[in-house]
Write a protein that holds these residues in place. Sequence first.
Motif, mmCIF file in Angstrom:
data_model
loop_
_atom_site.group_PDB
_atom_site.id
_atom_site.type_symbol
_atom_site.label_atom_id
_atom_site.label_comp_id
_atom_site.label_asym_id
_atom_site.label_seq_id
_atom_site.Cartn_x
_atom_site.Cartn_y
_atom_site.Cartn_z
ATOM 1 N N UNK A 66 0.724 -1.161 -0.109
ATOM 2 C CA UNK A 66 0.040 -0.152 0.043
ATOM 3 C C UNK A 66 0.656 1.408 -0.031
ATOM 4 N N UNK A 67 1.915 1.316 -0.103
ATOM 5 C CA UNK A 67 2.923 2.237 -0.239
ATOM 6 C C UNK A 67 3.289 2.870 -1.507
ATOM 7 N N UNK A 68 3.235 4.166 -1.621
ATOM 8 C CA UNK A 68 3.757 4.887 -2.766
ATOM 9 C C UNK A 68 5.423 5.351 -2.537
ATOM 10 N N UNK A 69 6.229 4.319 -3.202
ATOM 11 C CA UNK A 69 7.619 4.319 -2.957
ATOM 12 C C UNK A 69 8.232 5.053 -4.382
ATOM 13 N N UNK A 70 8.979 5.827 -4.057
ATOM 14 C CA UNK A 70 9.739 6.577 -4.941
ATOM 15 C C UNK A 70 11.394 6.009 -5.162
ATOM 16 N N UNK A 71 11.802 5.938 -6.631
ATOM 17 C CA UNK A 71 13.101 5.632 -6.907
ATOM 18 C C UNK A 71 13.657 6.720 -7.606
ATOM 19 N N UNK A 72 14.577 7.509 -7.361
ATOM 20 C CA UNK A 72 14.982 8.798 -8.168
ATOM 21 C C UNK A 72 16.438 8.500 -8.290
ATOM 22 N N UNK B 64 4.032 13.093 -3.834
ATOM 23 C CA UNK B 64 3.182 11.845 -3.509
ATOM 24 C C UNK B 64 3.896 10.709 -2.770
ATOM 25 N N UNK B 65 5.076 10.664 -2.662
ATOM 26 C CA UNK B 65 5.763 9.338 -2.159
ATOM 27 C C UNK B 65 5.971 9.393 -0.680
ATOM 28 N N UNK B 66 5.823 8.251 -0.089
ATOM 29 C CA UNK B 66 6.052 8.044 1.275
ATOM 30 C C UNK B 66 7.646 7.700 1.847
ATOM 31 N N UNK B 67 8.162 7.073 0.934
ATOM 32 C CA UNK B 67 9.606 6.555 1.047
ATOM 33 C C UNK B 67 10.384 6.826 -0.244
ATOM 34 N N UNK B 68 11.524 6.905 -0.530
ATOM 35 C CA UNK B 68 12.431 7.029 -1.539
ATOM 36 C C UNK B 68 13.675 6.464 -1.352
ATOM 37 N N UNK B 69 14.173 6.083 -2.424
ATOM 38 C CA UNK B 69 15.578 5.385 -2.371
ATOM 39 C C UNK B 69 16.269 6.081 -3.808
#
Length: 343
Positions: A31-37, A207-212
């Motif tokens: 259910x997470x919105x996880x960002x990879x940048x 919009x992201x909760x977590x980011x890598x």
Amino acid sequence: MISIEGLRKQFITNKSTIHAVDDLSLTIKEGEIFGVIGYSGAGKSTFVRLLNRLEEPSGGRIVIDQQEITSLNTKQLRLARQEIGMIFQHFNLLWSRTVRDNITFPLEIAGVPKNERDERVTELIRLVGLTGRETAYPSQLSGGQKQRVGIARALANNPKVLLCDEATSALDPETTNSILDLLVDINEKLGLTIILITHEMHVIRKICNQVAVMENGKIVEQGDVLDIFLRPQQQVTRKFVEQVMGTEDENESIDQLVQSYDQGKIVRLHFIGETTNQALISHLAKKYEVDINILQGKITQTQRGAYGTIFVQMIGEKTELDESVRFVTDDTSVEVEVIRDVN
């Protein structure tokens, strides 16, 4: 929900071996919105294509919802991909098919009966805001509408995971925001896990909760989005934060600005997190006999709340000024620093 261990992808050429993804490990919650940048060449698009094996990994393990994707045979993988939707930067629509037919296509492949297909497609068209455009062809749609078709098509088989590979990079800022709002809406309504690949920090911020953060095929920094904004550890991460919060040159101009004022206190207010008191300045002006001039600053919103800095000049009697600073320090979540005191 998603566990990735030691994921690797190598491309071997005549002259060298390219490590596009290099020993990458991640855990992404359901259910997470996880960002990879990452910047171009960081390996982020290769990484996302490994998740549904559009690219075959050179090594490592991917588990999605307790199913090990990396061990599936061709038939098993075909079924597993129905639970992993994907949207692309350039939409990848079938140009000879209408909006409705594009969305229907994966349901046809899955062998869903026609009456169920029709009902599902009508539901998806309504969900992504394309009611009235069902018979239009891609050439008749705006960029944002094309991406909405791509999102609806990706959702057709009720996936558990949605992969977004630079899904807003080809769109203007206003359309980008509308697509990001749609993704948040889908996440909340369907409980979908979303993995968002991008090179734009404002997309992560919104919009992201977590980011890598990826660089040279590796994850060099990872964490809660607000924490990354507050305490970026790597140079590449600091560059991304500057996309949203400003550059070192802007900080130098603030220092020059502060020196030009010769009365009162010059104070930096640092806003952090969801409990930030947005009415702080007006509250101070009412509670204490002080005049407050906003000199410069910037506040941005993350999913966990506000983050940013405002520089203000506070003019008044010394006791009133000291009391107002003490109030902010002791009774609010705003961090305060007196930059200059010329009383």
